[in-house]
Enzyme design. Structure first.
Site, PDB file in Angstrom:
ATOM      1  N   ARG A 120      11.189 -10.032  21.635  1.00  0.00           N
ATOM      2  CA  ARG A 120      12.224  -9.149  21.057  1.00  0.00           C
ATOM      3  C   ARG A 120      12.640  -9.553  19.648  1.00  0.00           C
ATOM      4  NH1 ARG A 120      14.445  -9.551  26.333  1.00  0.00           N
ATOM      5  NH2 ARG A 120      13.771  -7.766  27.571  1.00  0.00           N
ATOM      6  N   LYS A 142       9.170  -2.245   6.406  1.00  0.00           N
ATOM      7  CA  LYS A 142       8.456  -1.279   7.241  1.00  0.00           C
ATOM      8  C   LYS A 142       7.268  -2.004   7.847  1.00  0.00           C
ATOM      9  CE  LYS A 142       9.410   3.235   5.268  1.00  0.00           C
ATOM     10  NZ  LYS A 142       8.838   4.402   4.583  1.00  0.00           N
ATOM     11  N   GLU A 184       0.300   2.450  -6.412  1.00  0.00           N
ATOM     12  CA  GLU A 184       1.694   2.311  -5.950  1.00  0.00           C
ATOM     13  C   GLU A 184       2.598   1.838  -7.091  1.00  0.00           C
ATOM     14  OE1 GLU A 184       2.608   3.422  -3.041  1.00  0.00           O
ATOM     15  OE2 GLU A 184       1.128   2.962  -1.481  1.00  0.00           O
ATOM     16  N   LYS A 226      11.660  -1.362  -5.952  1.00  0.00           N
ATOM     17  CA  LYS A 226      11.639  -1.229  -4.486  1.00  0.00           C
ATOM     18  C   LYS A 226      12.891  -1.864  -3.876  1.00  0.00           C
ATOM     19  CE  LYS A 226       9.338  -0.826  -0.339  1.00  0.00           C
ATOM     20  NZ  LYS A 226       8.102  -0.673   0.388  1.00  0.00           N
ATOM     21  N   GLU A 236      15.635   4.789   5.385  1.00  0.00           N
ATOM     22  CA  GLU A 236      15.042   6.035   4.880  1.00  0.00           C
ATOM     23  C   GLU A 236      15.795   7.274   5.344  1.00  0.00           C
ATOM     24  OE1 GLU A 236      10.706   5.904   4.437  1.00  0.00           O
ATOM     25  OE2 GLU A 236      10.677   8.016   4.984  1.00  0.00           O
ATOM     26  N   ARG A 240      15.040   6.488   0.032  1.00  0.00           N
ATOM     27  CA  ARG A 240      13.810   5.731   0.313  1.00  0.00           C
ATOM     28  C   ARG A 240      12.601   6.641   0.528  1.00  0.00           C
ATOM     29  NH1 ARG A 240      12.747   0.272   3.897  1.00  0.00           N
ATOM     30  NH2 ARG A 240      10.543   0.173   3.387  1.00  0.00           N
ATOM     31  N   ASN A 244       7.611   7.756  -0.900  1.00  0.00           N
ATOM     32  CA  ASN A 244       6.424   8.351  -0.283  1.00  0.00           C
ATOM     33  C   ASN A 244       5.759   9.400  -1.160  1.00  0.00           C
ATOM     34  OD1 ASN A 244       6.325   6.980   2.271  1.00  0.00           O
ATOM     35  ND2 ASN A 244       8.243   8.018   2.735  1.00  0.00           N
ATOM     36  N   HIS A 247       2.198  10.425  -0.520  1.00  0.00           N
ATOM     37  CA  HIS A 247       1.795   9.890   0.780  1.00  0.00           C
ATOM     38  C   HIS A 247       1.596  10.974   1.838  1.00  0.00           C
ATOM     39  CE1 HIS A 247       2.858   6.173  -1.162  1.00  0.00           C
ATOM     40  NE2 HIS A 247       2.610   5.454  -0.092  1.00  0.00           N
ATOM     41  N   HIS A 251      -1.749  10.419   3.423  1.00  0.00           N
ATOM     42  CA  HIS A 251      -1.971  10.052   4.830  1.00  0.00           C
ATOM     43  C   HIS A 251      -2.907  11.066   5.497  1.00  0.00           C
ATOM     44  CE1 HIS A 251       1.917   7.415   5.172  1.00  0.00           C
ATOM     45  NE2 HIS A 251       0.916   6.790   4.605  1.00  0.00           N
ATOM     46  N   HIS A 264      -5.999   3.115   1.063  1.00  0.00           N
ATOM     47  CA  HIS A 264      -4.664   3.722   1.059  1.00  0.00           C
ATOM     48  C   HIS A 264      -4.261   4.133  -0.368  1.00  0.00           C
ATOM     49  CE1 HIS A 264      -0.490   4.437   2.164  1.00  0.00           C
ATOM     50  NE2 HIS A 264      -0.111   3.632   1.182  1.00  0.00           N
TER      51      HIS A 264
HETATM   52  P1  NAD Z   1      -5.611  -4.417   2.970  1.00  0.00           P
HETATM   53  O1  NAD Z   1      -4.589  -5.210   3.641  1.00  0.00           O
HETATM   54  O2  NAD Z   1      -6.655  -3.768   3.808  1.00  0.00           O
HETATM   55  O3  NAD Z   1      -6.329  -5.318   1.876  1.00  0.00           O
HETATM   56  C1  NAD Z   1      -7.351  -4.771   1.098  1.00  0.00           C
HETATM   57  C2  NAD Z   1      -8.642  -5.600   1.177  1.00  0.00           C
HETATM   58  O4  NAD Z   1      -8.502  -6.728   0.324  1.00  0.00           O
HETATM   59  C3  NAD Z   1      -8.966  -6.125   2.542  1.00  0.00           C
HETATM   60  O5  NAD Z   1     -10.357  -6.137   2.714  1.00  0.00           O
HETATM   61  C4  NAD Z   1      -8.444  -7.549   2.476  1.00  0.00           C
HETATM   62  O6  NAD Z   1      -9.071  -8.414   3.381  1.00  0.00           O
HETATM   63  C5  NAD Z   1      -8.777  -7.912   1.068  1.00  0.00           C
HETATM   64  N1  NAD Z   1      -7.961  -8.936   0.436  1.00  0.00           N
HETATM   65  C6  NAD Z   1      -6.640  -9.135   0.583  1.00  0.00           C
HETATM   66  N2  NAD Z   1      -6.230 -10.067  -0.263  1.00  0.00           N
HETATM   67  C7  NAD Z   1      -7.308 -10.490  -0.941  1.00  0.00           C
HETATM   68  C8  NAD Z   1      -7.510 -11.442  -1.965  1.00  0.00           C
HETATM   69  N3  NAD Z   1      -6.497 -12.098  -2.515  1.00  0.00           N
HETATM   70  N4  NAD Z   1      -8.774 -11.641  -2.411  1.00  0.00           N
HETATM   71  C9  NAD Z   1      -9.795 -10.924  -1.902  1.00  0.00           C
HETATM   72  N5  NAD Z   1      -9.673  -9.995  -0.957  1.00  0.00           N
HETATM   73  C10 NAD Z   1      -8.428  -9.780  -0.486  1.00  0.00           C
HETATM   74  O7  NAD Z   1      -4.974  -3.251   2.088  1.00  0.00           O
HETATM   75  P2  NAD Z   1      -3.688  -3.158   1.157  1.00  0.00           P
HETATM   76  O8  NAD Z   1      -4.056  -2.196   0.114  1.00  0.00           O
HETATM   77  O9  NAD Z   1      -3.172  -4.474   0.787  1.00  0.00           O
HETATM   78  O10 NAD Z   1      -2.620  -2.501   2.141  1.00  0.00           O
HETATM   79  C11 NAD Z   1      -2.814  -1.222   2.680  1.00  0.00           C
HETATM   80  C12 NAD Z   1      -1.994  -1.108   3.933  1.00  0.00           C
HETATM   81  O11 NAD Z   1      -0.619  -1.274   3.596  1.00  0.00           O
HETATM   82  C13 NAD Z   1      -2.111   0.220   4.620  1.00  0.00           C
HETATM   83  O12 NAD Z   1      -2.244   0.002   6.003  1.00  0.00           O
HETATM   84  C14 NAD Z   1      -0.793   0.916   4.332  1.00  0.00           C
HETATM   85  O13 NAD Z   1      -0.407   1.804   5.331  1.00  0.00           O
HETATM   86  C15 NAD Z   1       0.135  -0.254   4.251  1.00  0.00           C
HETATM   87  N6  NAD Z   1       1.344  -0.015   3.458  1.00  0.00           N
HETATM   88  C16 NAD Z   1       2.522  -0.382   4.013  1.00  0.00           C
HETATM   89  C17 NAD Z   1       3.679  -0.222   3.299  1.00  0.00           C
HETATM   90  C18 NAD Z   1       4.976  -0.700   3.869  1.00  0.00           C
HETATM   91  O14 NAD Z   1       6.031  -0.425   3.293  1.00  0.00           O
HETATM   92  N7  NAD Z   1       4.948  -1.439   4.957  1.00  0.00           N
HETATM   93  C19 NAD Z   1       3.650   0.320   2.002  1.00  0.00           C
HETATM   94  C20 NAD Z   1       2.419   0.679   1.467  1.00  0.00           C
HETATM   95  C21 NAD Z   1       1.262   0.510   2.218  1.00  0.00           C
HETATM   96  N1  GLY Z   2       6.109   2.323   1.058  1.00  0.00           N
HETATM   97  C1  GLY Z   2       7.194   3.179   1.347  1.00  0.00           C
HETATM   98  C2  GLY Z   2       8.410   2.471   1.832  1.00  0.00           C
HETATM   99  O1  GLY Z   2       8.429   1.274   1.939  1.00  0.00           O
HETATM  100  O2  GLY Z   2       9.385   3.096   2.120  1.00  0.00           O
END
Ligand code: NAD
Ligand code: GLY
Length: 360
Positions: A120, A142, A184, A226, A236, A240, A244, A247, A251, A264
């Site tokens: 939890r 998030k 982003e 942010k 949100e 907030r 998006n 997005h 998405h 993404h």
């Molecule tokens: P990711 O986590 O898939 O990383 C991208 C690639 O880079 C992967 O292959 C990873 O292994 C590699 N990688 C990571 N760090 C590295 C480094 N330093 N050197 C070499 N390779 C490296 O993708 P991302 O773009 O970081 O994140 C996308 C995800 O984030 C999506 O799932 C999206 O939905 C999510 N997201 C979440 C939020 C939120 O607020 N929580 C906001 C935006 C996106």
């Molecule tokens: N990436 C959108 C949010 O964090 O609200």
């Protein structure tokens, strides 16, 4: 090192941004009372940075358990989450043992959700290693996983205790990922920070060349934006949602193409062009402003059109968006550059025109 703050009363936390921070486990010490931590990473990032982090933790007397997941958006799912729960339960991981996410947004989101739900709720620390995760996903709490029927559909708001963004880790990031993360960054300029958008137009080549000072500036300015938005609207219920931009379309692209086929950030880039085009059709952005947005994404090497999924498929997929209210898709659009709004009042014909004009 620069330190920013996310202001959320008793859940406020620092974001440390700088080079070689993986060696600064001392910045995490206050959150690891029992000298045990679990570091969750993937098969790409762990070989690059796990040892450095584990040794850094050891230097402050902390023993680490490591969990390595397969790499990819397609693994941001219930199965990977169960892998984490299995490892935690088998090791009798306790309520005060923090989960540390070492990786990009996928690792950050899934680790955060595991932290929110295991026993939890256990402490959660973010060590983002991609541009996208350093400027966006590691900040704001998030967390979640994808469901076959929709992206990020299962999750929780769960804030980290601290974010450590080591800009050195970006040296090994593939160019394609660097560009996707910049989508982003551009977003913040478009929705609320016109001077930053202008700075990006003047400095995009420096960012693409990984100029250290430019990267540090772009990351901290993005995190500042942010942090302000999240501090004002954590759950949100208003502002907030503006984060998006691009997005809703994005998405739909990610889901429609199959998770992992479009990055993404790439989907967000094409989605942002669609949102700008729709804003123009709504009578808000001028054609020259849409062209200006498109040019910046083109210079960044990002897609400026979505795949041809067809208007019907786009709309069906967009109907799964979390912003849907009373069955109505709500879009983040631009009244002007640097000024975003959310609206559910988009005529169907204009939407269909945008999808047709902006997919190839
Ligand atoms: P990711 O986590 O898939 O990383 C991208 C690639 O880079 C992967 O292959 C990873 O292994 C590699 N990688 C990571 N760090 C590295 C480094 N330093 N050197 C070499 N390779 C490296 O993708 P991302 O773009 O970081 O994140 C996308 C995800 O984030 C999506 O799932 C999206 O939905 C999510 N997201 C979440 C939020 C939120 O607020 N929580 C906001 C935006 C996106
Ligand atoms: N990436 C959108 C949010 O964090 O609200």
């Amino acid at each position: 090192m620069q330190t920013l703050h996310v202001g959320l009363a008793e859940r406020s936390y620092p974001i440390h941004i700088g080079s070689s921070l993986l060696s600064r486990a001392d910045l995490l010490m206050a959150h690891i009372p029992q000298k045990r931590a679990v570091v969750i990473s993937n098969t790409t990032v762990a070989p690059l940075y796990m040892q450095q982090l584990v040794e850094s933790l050891k230097s402050i007397g902390v023993q680490s358990q490591t969990i390595i997941l397969p790499d990819g958006e397609q693994y941001k799912n219930g199965e990977s989450l169960n892998t984490i729960y299995d490892a935690l339960l088998s090791a009798h991981s306790e309520r005060s043992t923090p989960l540390i996410a070492l990786g990009g947004g996928v690792i950050g989101d899934i680790t955060g959700y595991a932290a929110a739900t295991y026993l939890r709720g256990v402490p959660f620390i973010q060590i983002p290693t991609t541009v996208l995760s350093q400027v966006d996903s590691s900040v704001g709490g998030k967390t979640g996983i994808n469901h076959p029927l929709g992206k990020n559909m299962i999750g929780a708001f769960y804030q980290p205790l601290v974010v450590l963004a080591d800009t050195f880790t970006l040296d090994t990031l593939p160019d394609k990922e660097l560009r996707a993360g910049i989508a982003e960054v551009i977003k913040y300029g478009l929705i609320r920070d016109l001077p930053f958008l202008e700075w990006l137009e003047a400095n995009i080549e420096k960012l693409l060349a990984r100029d250290t000072a430019a990267l540090q500036y772009a990351i901290s300015r993005s995190c500042q934006n942010k942090a302000e938005v999240v501090g004002a609207d954590e759950r949100e219920s208003g502002e907030r949602a503006l984060l998006n931009l691009g997005h809703t379309f994005g998405h739909a692209i990610e889901n429609g193409m199959g998770y992992g086929v479009w990055l993404h950030g790439e989907a967000v880039a094409a989605g942002t062009i669609m949102a700008a085009d729709l804003s123009h059709r709504m009578g808000w952005l001028g054609a020259d402003e849409v062209a200006r947005v498109r040019k910046l994404f083109e210079r960044t090497g990002l897609p400026v059109a979505g795949p041809k999924l067809g208007a019907e498929k786009y709309q069906q997929l967009m109907g799964l968006d979390k912003k849907v209210s009373n069955g109505k898709i709500r879009f983040v659009l631009l009244k002007s550059l640097g000024n975003a709004v959310i609206t559910g009042d988009v005529p169907q014909t204009l939407l269909a025109q945008t999808i047709e004009a902006c997919s190839a």
